[in-house]
Motif scaffolding. Structure first.
Motif, PDB file in Angstrom:
ATOM      1  N   UNK A 237       1.050  -0.939  -0.085  1.00  0.00           N
ATOM      2  CA  UNK A 237       0.562   0.319   0.102  1.00  0.00           C
ATOM      3  C   UNK A 237       0.762   1.686   0.060  1.00  0.00           C
ATOM      4  N   UNK A 238       2.356   1.414   0.804  1.00  0.00           N
ATOM      5  CA  UNK A 238       2.702   2.476   0.989  1.00  0.00           C
ATOM      6  C   UNK A 238       3.023   2.577  -0.408  1.00  0.00           C
ATOM      7  N   UNK A 239       3.937   1.283  -0.524  1.00  0.00           N
ATOM      8  CA  UNK A 239       4.161   1.756  -1.499  1.00  0.00           C
ATOM      9  C   UNK A 239       3.834   1.804  -3.173  1.00  0.00           C
ATOM     10  N   UNK A 240       2.575   2.009  -3.520  1.00  0.00           N
ATOM     11  CA  UNK A 240       1.867   2.565  -4.757  1.00  0.00           C
ATOM     12  C   UNK A 240       1.196   3.833  -3.370  1.00  0.00           C
ATOM     13  N   UNK A 241       1.561   4.411  -3.102  1.00  0.00           N
ATOM     14  CA  UNK A 241       0.859   5.803  -2.470  1.00  0.00           C
ATOM     15  C   UNK A 241       2.589   6.662  -3.273  1.00  0.00           C
ATOM     16  N   UNK A 242       3.429   6.059  -2.770  1.00  0.00           N
ATOM     17  CA  UNK A 242       4.730   6.090  -2.639  1.00  0.00           C
ATOM     18  C   UNK A 242       5.154   6.843  -4.551  1.00  0.00           C
ATOM     19  N   UNK A 243       5.051   5.721  -5.278  1.00  0.00           N
ATOM     20  CA  UNK A 243       4.716   5.626  -7.294  1.00  0.00           C
ATOM     21  C   UNK A 243       3.678   6.603  -7.149  1.00  0.00           C
ATOM     22  N   UNK A 244       2.267   6.700  -6.691  1.00  0.00           N
ATOM     23  CA  UNK A 244       1.533   7.877  -7.140  1.00  0.00           C
ATOM     24  C   UNK A 244       1.770   9.226  -7.170  1.00  0.00           C
ATOM     25  N   UNK A 245       2.546   9.848  -5.588  1.00  0.00           N
ATOM     26  CA  UNK A 245       3.256  10.730  -5.831  1.00  0.00           C
ATOM     27  C   UNK A 245       4.032  11.228  -6.060  1.00  0.00           C
ATOM     28  N   UNK A 246       5.204  10.493  -6.791  1.00  0.00           N
ATOM     29  CA  UNK A 246       6.304  10.277  -8.045  1.00  0.00           C
ATOM     30  C   UNK A 246       5.787  10.863  -8.467  1.00  0.00           C
ATOM     31  N   UNK A 247       4.488  10.594  -9.612  1.00  0.00           N
ATOM     32  CA  UNK A 247       4.130  10.537 -10.941  1.00  0.00           C
ATOM     33  C   UNK A 247       4.375  12.449 -10.831  1.00  0.00           C
ATOM     34  N   UNK A 248       3.304  12.483  -9.990  1.00  0.00           N
ATOM     35  CA  UNK A 248       2.953  13.833  -9.528  1.00  0.00           C
ATOM     36  C   UNK A 248       4.169  14.722  -9.550  1.00  0.00           C
ATOM     37  N   UNK A 249       5.146  14.515  -8.536  1.00  0.00           N
ATOM     38  CA  UNK A 249       6.235  14.965  -8.146  1.00  0.00           C
ATOM     39  C   UNK A 249       7.034  15.093  -9.974  1.00  0.00           C
ATOM     40  N   UNK A 250       7.629  14.261 -10.734  1.00  0.00           N
ATOM     41  CA  UNK A 250       8.056  14.231 -11.800  1.00  0.00           C
ATOM     42  C   UNK A 250       7.386  14.774 -12.697  1.00  0.00           C
ATOM     43  N   UNK A 251       6.306  14.973 -12.351  1.00  0.00           N
ATOM     44  CA  UNK A 251       5.240  16.374 -13.335  1.00  0.00           C
ATOM     45  C   UNK A 251       5.329  17.802 -12.836  1.00  0.00           C
ATOM     46  N   UNK A 252       6.592  17.994 -11.578  1.00  0.00           N
ATOM     47  CA  UNK A 252       6.102  19.334 -11.235  1.00  0.00           C
ATOM     48  C   UNK A 252       5.133  19.811 -10.299  1.00  0.00           C
ATOM     49  N   UNK A 253       4.080  18.554 -10.058  1.00  0.00           N
ATOM     50  CA  UNK A 253       3.275  18.883  -8.957  1.00  0.00           C
ATOM     51  C   UNK A 253       3.526  18.323  -7.812  1.00  0.00           C
ATOM     52  N   UNK A 254       4.053  19.064  -6.900  1.00  0.00           N
ATOM     53  CA  UNK A 254       5.034  19.224  -5.629  1.00  0.00           C
ATOM     54  C   UNK A 254       4.066  18.908  -4.334  1.00  0.00           C
ATOM     55  N   UNK A 255       2.428  20.139  -4.159  1.00  0.00           N
ATOM     56  CA  UNK A 255       1.745  19.644  -3.500  1.00  0.00           C
ATOM     57  C   UNK A 255       1.194  18.408  -2.391  1.00  0.00           C
ATOM     58  N   UNK A 256       0.701  17.472  -3.595  1.00  0.00           N
ATOM     59  CA  UNK A 256       0.148  16.290  -2.719  1.00  0.00           C
ATOM     60  C   UNK A 256       1.800  15.290  -2.146  1.00  0.00           C
ATOM     61  N   UNK A 257       2.503  15.936  -2.955  1.00  0.00           N
ATOM     62  CA  UNK A 257       3.724  14.986  -2.398  1.00  0.00           C
ATOM     63  C   UNK A 257       4.169  15.526  -0.667  1.00  0.00           C
ATOM     64  N   UNK A 258       3.880  16.823  -0.956  1.00  0.00           N
ATOM     65  CA  UNK A 258       4.154  17.570  -0.019  1.00  0.00           C
ATOM     66  C   UNK A 258       3.865  17.267   1.832  1.00  0.00           C
ATOM     67  N   UNK A 259       2.265  17.180   1.072  1.00  0.00           N
ATOM     68  CA  UNK A 259       0.928  16.505   1.777  1.00  0.00           C
ATOM     69  C   UNK A 259       1.533  15.023   2.395  1.00  0.00           C
ATOM     70  N   UNK A 260       1.704  14.975   2.207  1.00  0.00           N
ATOM     71  CA  UNK A 260       2.164  12.672   2.090  1.00  0.00           C
ATOM     72  C   UNK A 260       3.066  12.939   3.034  1.00  0.00           C
ATOM     73  N   UNK A 261       4.238  13.325   2.707  1.00  0.00           N
ATOM     74  CA  UNK A 261       5.541  13.743   3.341  1.00  0.00           C
ATOM     75  C   UNK A 261       4.868  14.290   4.897  1.00  0.00           C
ATOM     76  N   UNK A 262       4.073  15.070   5.042  1.00  0.00           N
ATOM     77  CA  UNK A 262       4.049  15.598   6.372  1.00  0.00           C
ATOM     78  C   UNK A 262       2.966  14.539   7.289  1.00  0.00           C
ATOM     79  N   UNK A 263       3.099  13.683   6.900  1.00  0.00           N
ATOM     80  CA  UNK A 263       2.056  13.046   7.021  1.00  0.00           C
ATOM     81  C   UNK A 263       2.473  11.453   7.605  1.00  0.00           C
ATOM     82  N   UNK A 264       3.561  11.292   7.165  1.00  0.00           N
ATOM     83  CA  UNK A 264       4.668  10.345   7.237  1.00  0.00           C
ATOM     84  C   UNK A 264       4.876   9.520   8.807  1.00  0.00           C
ATOM     85  N   UNK A 265       5.479  11.020   9.619  1.00  0.00           N
ATOM     86  CA  UNK A 265       5.254  10.416  10.683  1.00  0.00           C
ATOM     87  C   UNK A 265       4.263   9.434  11.755  1.00  0.00           C
ATOM     88  N   UNK A 266       2.685  10.699  11.554  1.00  0.00           N
ATOM     89  CA  UNK A 266       1.806   9.393  12.186  1.00  0.00           C
ATOM     90  C   UNK A 266       1.787   8.016  11.586  1.00  0.00           C
TER      91      UNK A 266
END
Length: 124
Positions: free
Chosen positions: A75-104
Motif C-alpha cells: 500500500x505504501x509503495x503504491x502511494x509513493x509511486x502515485x505521488x512520485x508521478x506528480x513530483x516528476x510532473x512538477x506537482x509537489x503539493x500533494x507529495x509534500x502533504x503526504x510527507x508531512x503525514x509520514x510521522x503518524x
C-alpha cells in the motif's frame, strides 16, 4: 520527525534502516522545491529496499502476520509511486502533504507491525 530512542526496536538492521527513513522524511519536510524531487525519489528507493529487506526477515523467521505486513508495505509503495508521478510532473503539493503525514504512519507501523516483527526475530 526527529529520531527518538523510543523508535529503537532492538534489531540493529531494522533500527539502522528506520533511522535512514526518518532522516529522509525530515529532509523532505525542510526541502526547497528544487531539492524536493531528488529527495522524494531517494525516499521512494529507500522505502522499496527497506520493505524488500523486511520481507526477507519475515520469511526467515516465519513471521505469522507476514500477509498483513506485506500488504501494508505494498500500500505504501503504491502511494509513493502515485505521488512520485506528480513530483516528476512538477506537482509537489500533494507529495509534500503526504510527507508531512509520514510521522503518524511511521509511529503506528513501528509500534505495531515492526515491533511484532522485531519480537519474532529476537526469538528466532
Amino acid at each position: 520527525m526527529p529520531w527518538d530512542e523510543r523508535h529503537t526496536l532492538g534489531v540493529a538492521e531494522m533500527d539502522a534502516t528506520h533511522r535512514e527513513f526518518v532522516a529522509l522524511a525530515d529532509a523532505l519536510v525542510a526541502a526547497s522545491d528544487d531539492e524536493f524531487p531528488a529527495l522524494f525519489l531517494q525516499l521512494e528507493e529507500h522505502t522499496r529496499r527497506h520493505f524488500e529487506h523486511e520481507g526477507k526477515l519475515m520469511k526467515a523467521c516465519r513471521f505469522p502476520a507476514i500477509g498483513e505486513h506485506h500488504s501494508e508495505h505494498l500500500r505504501v509503495l503504491g502511494e509513493l509511486a502515485h505521488f512520485s508521478r506528480g513530483v516528476k510532473a512538477g506537482r509537489l503539493g500533494l507529495a509534500r502533504s503526504y510527507v508531512k503525514a509520514l510521522p503518524d504512519w511511521f509511529n503506528s507501523h513501528l509500534a505495531t507491525m515492526d515491533a511484532a516483527l522485531a519480537g519474532c526475530l529476537k526469538r528466532c
